[in-house]
Design a protein around this motif. Structure first.
Motif: not given
Length: 340
Positions: A129-156
């Protein structure tokens, strides 16, 4: 080796995860590519399919070695469940070469895919955690990668419990991909995740993936004779408390006729939450020794002894909830009834 599903997903992973931070010899330690290949072969032959790496491990060499391994005709890429991570600084080119932000996320994943020589990442962790980036920005970015087929699942990994909870809740609200696993330092010498991280993981059905389950080798007992290896002088892994815990681990191991490492690893697997410890290895013999844990079950007495010597203060509100007066007087005895 047995398999289990990862978090609330249908992804089947082995009961042990192979940590590959030691693949590569940067920083003066680790395994060359040939021995790394042998370790991967042995792990797969045992039924292991869950691999853990990161874009920063050995400055990218760990990912490169795994990528080269996947290129062999005898290796089935789809057999493996490959986890990697993003967040930590991997170059000096720009101010966004680190952190949780979307720019670094996308850049890091593209770099990992090239080093790994694969079209997709099975499991992508936010590394820290960088204590800087909004979690909403992170979750949207991770979901986009899943939608693009570059990532199957996400974790933290290495993130406060309230942030993880907010991220998964936000993703559920938006219909986005949710975290399926939580990676934290957890061992007999590091039990503080029991205060909030582990209860949170249980609530959300996250699989716990402990890193350093052997506390950097301290729980194997090899440092009791004074050889501190790579552990720095003054480390909490070598203080009086840690030594007392390690001695108890060694004592139980001798009683059972197994290694201290197996006892320490198995303890993490019997803590009431789905747990897949990450076992690192830079030599085949280290891996073979760790694999023996899958046939070990600790008795209730063994667990109680280890819990007693390593117990921590849960602090507020954990200890407050456990007080007899609170349990008896609050909620009109409801606590006792639900416990039954």
């Amino acid at each position: 080796m047995n398999y289990t599903t990862l978090g609330k997903s249908g992804l089947k992973v082995s009961e042990l995860c192979l940590g590959t931070m030691g693949f590569g010899t940067e920083a003066g330690w680790g395994s060359e590519e040939r021995e790394s290949f042998e370790i991967l072969d042995r792990f797969a032959e045992s039924g292991g399919n869950f691999l853990d790496t990161a874009n920063i491990y050995k400055l990218g060499t760990s990912e490169k070695i795994i990528g080269n391994y996947f290129q062999q005709e005898s290796v089935d890429r789809d057999y493996f469940v490959l986890a990697t991570k993003y967040s930590l600084k991997d170059n000096e080119t720009n101010p966004n070469a680190s952190g949780n932000n979307r720019k670094n996320l996308m850049r890091s994943v593209e770099g990992s895919l090239k080093r790994l020589k694969t079209d997709f990442i099975d499991l992508l962790y936010l590394h820290i955690w960088d204590d800087l980036t909004p979690i909403e920005e992170i979750m949207r970015g991770l979901d986009d990668l899943v939608s693009q087929g570059k990532v199957n699942y996400i974790a933290i990994s290495d993130t406060p419990a309230w942030i993880v909870a907010k991220g998964n809740t936000y993703a559920e609200l938006m219909g986005w991909s949710k975290f399926v696993a939580l990676q934290v330092e957890y061992s007999l010498l590091a039990r503080t995740p029991e205060r909030d991280l582990i209860p949170m993981a249980k609530h959300f059905g996250l699989t716990l993936a402990p890193w350093a389950p052997l506390a950097g080798g301290a729980l194997t007992g090899k440092y009791l004779a004074g050889d501190n290896g790579r552990i720095k002088e003054g480390s909490k892994r070598l203080n009086d408390r840690s030594i007392a815990i390690t001695k108890e681990v060694v004592a139980i191991a001798e009683e059972l006729g197994v290694s201290a490492a197996n006892v320490a690893l198995q303890w993490t697997r019997q803590q009431g939450i789905k747990t897949i410890p990450i076992v690192g290895a830079t030599k085949v013999k280290q891996l073979q020794e760790n694999l023996k844990v899958i046939s070990l079950i600790l008795s209730e007495e063994n667990i109680q002894r280890l819990n007693a010597v390593s117990q921590i203060e849960l602090g507020f509100p954990g200890e407050f909830f456990a007080e007899e007066g609170v349990k008896k007087n609050n909620f009109g005895g409801f606590y006792e009834r639900i416990q039954k």
